[in-house]
Design a protein around this motif. Structure first.
Motif, PDB file in Angstrom:
ATOM      1  N   SER A   1      -5.352  -1.503  -6.158  1.00 28.95           N
ATOM      2  CA  SER A   1      -4.199  -2.254  -5.243  1.00 28.95           C
ATOM      3  C   SER A   1      -4.293  -3.771  -5.955  1.00 28.95           C
ATOM      4  O   SER A   1      -3.389  -4.435  -5.542  1.00 28.95           O
ATOM      5  CB  SER A   1      -4.770  -2.369  -3.869  1.00 28.95           C
ATOM      6  OG  SER A   1      -4.575  -1.013  -3.382  1.00 28.95           O
TER       7      SER A   1
ATOM      8  N   ASN B   1      -5.943   5.322  -1.654  1.00 32.64           N
ATOM      9  CA  ASN B   1      -5.624   4.466  -0.562  1.00 32.64           C
ATOM     10  C   ASN B   1      -5.842   5.249   0.624  1.00 32.64           C
ATOM     11  O   ASN B   1      -6.458   4.738   1.654  1.00 32.64           O
ATOM     12  CB  ASN B   1      -3.966   4.187  -0.586  1.00 32.64           C
ATOM     13  CG  ASN B   1      -3.789   3.349   0.510  1.00 32.64           C
ATOM     14  OD1 ASN B   1      -2.981   3.619   1.399  1.00 32.64           O
ATOM     15  ND2 ASN B   1      -4.150   2.119   0.420  1.00 32.64           N
TER      16      ASN B   1
ATOM     17  N   ASP C   1       0.945  -1.204  -0.178  1.00 31.12           N
ATOM     18  CA  ASP C   1       0.050   0.011   0.046  1.00 31.12           C
ATOM     19  C   ASP C   1       0.823   1.289   0.129  1.00 31.12           C
ATOM     20  O   ASP C   1       0.323   2.346  -0.713  1.00 31.12           O
ATOM     21  CB  ASP C   1      -0.807  -0.006   1.156  1.00 31.12           C
ATOM     22  CG  ASP C   1      -2.077  -1.085   1.350  1.00 31.12           C
ATOM     23  OD1 ASP C   1      -1.949  -1.856  -0.022  1.00 31.12           O
ATOM     24  OD2 ASP C   1      -2.646  -1.089   2.180  1.00 31.12           O
TER      25      ASP C   1
END
Length: 316
Positions: free
Chosen positions: A213, A186, A162
């Motif tokens: 992602s 995110n 991430d």
């Protein structure tokens, strides 16, 4: 000019290693968080369907602003790069792009925060729990020392994707606007993507983050496994199974890969248990996990830099 994007990626990681995070007032992720925070109470007070629509519109407006600003900045940097631009000019442009990319990833801070959990545990369980609370949203006060260590390693693995791999991936694909959009997505998921009263307001943000992602998370998991080629044939099929044990469509890939590489059980009570037949996490496993994560980062940075150079070479 195909080598400018790899140069920028190297510059961003070098600055991160040497100096870490920029000051709060200059941090774009902090600015994204402030924008998202403006809607906190308003969205939660709406009926479910209205909350979903309003959350989606607020996300889209913020994403459009982030993309537009990043695109303008990127175009200003490339504006002077004519076919007659000298090597010094080209290098300066690549380095400047790297400086702007750096705040969109955070590898040094992640490593230091995770390492501090083990240091805190040497003082007391309460200190370890308190340090871990800086990294996760769950109630750490009920965790044992083993569970604190498990959670720290899970956080390292998941945020390797991430906070580092995914921003670099989207930079390689779409330049500074791509990395900025991912970081916005995110951040929105981290702030809005919760169950309960936030579920409808944050549903769009959560799904957008899942989508962006999806590929990077799988690349991260595969890179963690590939760095041990002698066991590749045994670990790859198991990674597929372990990755499916988490509620998240993406988090299980880096966390499952880390559990397999360490040969340790990683779990979140009531939610998942990865590599259930692995050993119990012990003091020192966090250091090994950081080394494995660093190896995966180096491997993927080389691959993504080469891919970015190849794509730009084809275009230019």
């Amino acid at each position: 000019m195909s080598w400018l994007f790899p140069l920028s990626m190297l510059m961003a990681l070098s600055v991160d290693r040497l100096w870490g995070e920029p000051p709060t007032w200059a941090h774009p992720v902090v600015a994204m968080g402030r924008y998202l925070g403006l809607f906190k109470q308003r969205l939660c007070n709406l009926a479910p369907q209205m909350a979903f629509v309003a959350g989606a519109l607020a996300w889209l407006a913020g994403a459009a602003g982030v993309i537009a600003l990043a695109l303008v900045i990127e175009q200003l940097i490339w504006l002077g790069l004519t076919p007659w631009a000298g090597p010094g000019h080209l290098i300066a442009a690549g380095l400047l792009m790297g400086l702007l990319l750096k705040p969109l990833l955070a590898w040094r801070m992640l490593r230091e925060e995770v390492a501090e959990v083990e240091v805190a545990l040497t003082r007391s369980l309460e200190d370890g729990q308190s340090q871990l609370a800086r990294l996760v949203s769950r109630d750490t006060r009920v965790l044992s020392a083993v569970e604190v260590r498990e959670t720290a390693i899970e956080t390292l693995a998941e945020n390797l994707n991430d906070s580092v791999i995914a921003p670099l991936f989207w930079f390689a694909i779409a330049g500074l606007p791509g990395a900025a959009l991912y970081r916005f997505a995110n951040t929105a998921d981290a702030m809005w993507g919760y169950r309960g009263r936030w579920e409808w307001a944050g549903k769009w943000a959560a799904r957008a983050d899942d989508l962006m992602s999806w590929i990077p998370a799988r690349l991260t998991g595969l890179a963690l496994i590939v760095t041990r080629p002698a066991h590749l044939g045994r670990l790859l099929p198991r990674l597929w199974r372990e990755a499916g044990r988490t509620p998240s469509p993406n988090g299980g890939w880096p966390m499952g890969a880390m559990a397999l590489r360490l040969d340790r059980r990683l779990s979140k009570p009531g939610h998942y248990c990865l590599h259930a037949d692995g050993g119990e996490v012990r003091a020192g496993d966090g250091v090994v996990a950081q080394r494995l994560a660093s190896q995966a980062l180096v491997l993927l940075t080389v691959v993504m830099a080469a891919a970015a150079a190849g794509m730009r070479g084809a275009w230019w």
